[in-house]
Design an enzyme around this catalytic site. Sequence first.
Site, PDB file in Angstrom:
ATOM      1  CD  GLU A   2      -2.996  -0.515   2.470  1.00 36.39           C
ATOM      2  OE1 GLU A   2      -2.973   0.627   2.980  1.00 36.39           O
ATOM      3  OE2 GLU A   2      -3.701  -1.434   2.912  1.00 36.39           O
ATOM      4  CD  GLU A  59     -12.045   1.713  -0.266  1.00 34.77           C
ATOM      5  OE1 GLU A  59     -12.524   0.735   0.349  1.00 34.77           O
ATOM      6  OE2 GLU A  59     -10.816   1.949  -0.340  1.00 34.77           O
ATOM      7  CE  LYS A  71     -10.537   2.859   4.227  1.00 32.98           C
ATOM      8  NZ  LYS A  71      -9.137   2.638   3.775  1.00 32.98           N
ATOM      9  CD  GLU A  74      -7.799   6.517   6.266  1.00 31.39           C
ATOM     10  OE1 GLU A  74      -8.134   5.369   5.913  1.00 31.39           O
ATOM     11  OE2 GLU A  74      -6.616   6.887   6.310  1.00 31.39           O
TER      12      GLU A  74
END
Length: 457
Positions: free
Chosen positions: A264, A318, A321, A327
């Site tokens: 990541e 997303e 999250k 985030e």
Amino acid sequence: MATLAAFSSFFFFFLVTFAFAGNFYVGINYGRVANNLPSPEKVVELLKSQRIDRVKTYDTDSAVLAALANSDISVVVAFPNEELSKAAADQSFTDNWVQANISKYYPATKIEAVAVGNEVFADPKNTTPFLVPAMKNVYNSLVKYKLDSNVKVSSPIALGALQNSYPPSSGSFKSDLIEPALKPMLEFLRKTSSYLMVNAYPFFAYSANADKISLDYALFRDNPGQVDSGNGLKYTNLFDAQLDAVFAAMSAISYNDVKVVVTETGWPSVGDENEAGAGAANAAAYNGNLVRRVLSGSGTPLRPKDPLNVYLFALFNENQKPGPTSERNYGLFYPNEQTVYDSPFVKTQVPVSGGGGGDVSPSAAGQTWCVANANAGEKKLQAAIDYACGEGGADCRPIQEGATCYDPNTLEAHASYAFNSYYQKQVRKAGSCDFGGAAYVVTQAPKYGKCQFPTGY
């Protein structure tokens, strides 16, 4: 400074070249903590349309694994933290899990690794004691189903596992993790010829220390660099420094032979007011420059011969999250499949560099070329040309006045020809197309006027 559009077109040009890489690659994380994402089938179509051939997931969702079947996309799947205690205690549990989640889909779905847990050392539920036993049982189950030679077992760790990270040469793991977890895990990875998964985010370090860390240093842009007082090595970006801190920590406990994959890394396009550096221009710069860094084929200062292997975070924004705004904004795509950075995908004709200059045409399979990075600046390009045409041994006769590749008479065009000649004479080996950041590899034939770039000598 280059515009956002320039950064974006530069990055997305490289996004469509992922598939060519041999000993080095860039993949992408496919997170699904959202209620508005396209179907797995549409996601696979998107991945294939962008020639992204490696993806990492955070579960073993049946719809996702079925959609990836026969796509020729390699997949890293995840074993959840909440099941680690069961996996550690019961071999039959992992036998059943592997049968239901791996062997059921393999080989139609190219599952290449299982990430057992995710950042387990930071798990507030204290699942660390179960990690290595769970990894061993998952591996034993793969052996039972004759999948162990094709499917690796590892576990992603965060940089929070480090006690010290600066300077990189002083990198060390937290003492309470070494004996009970890290040594046994690294020993397992060594014995099974696997690799350590590391999640590295220069954004976090920069955002927390924006008064001390240069943004250019964090974004791989031109900067004076930093010399490690411990070993004298010079670092020109924070990503390399973070990774070398991990390598130093591994070496300190005698596991410097274990390979590493960055599972990541990324940069958010939106953040809260207190999240310094978050923004679309910086996200485009970080991701684009990181991909160019990987495609140079060179490793870090501490491990220069180990090409980088990286998974960008993440495919989509997303919306579910938790945590700060950042985030929910690491995606390269919105859920409607539009790019987050304001630039179209162009597959067959794109700028040779972020600053423009020439066109490229589709390549023949397996061919690569080396071209100049116009953003490197005239001084760096000229110095690199002088080296390539001098002691580097490049054939620079075609760019002399009156010769076939003299026109267009621009520094970028001449540099590209010289760099490519050197690269081809070096048999396209890793690191031979870099010139201190003045060049990068492309998979489509460069065209400057009527000049033809060689693909070998």
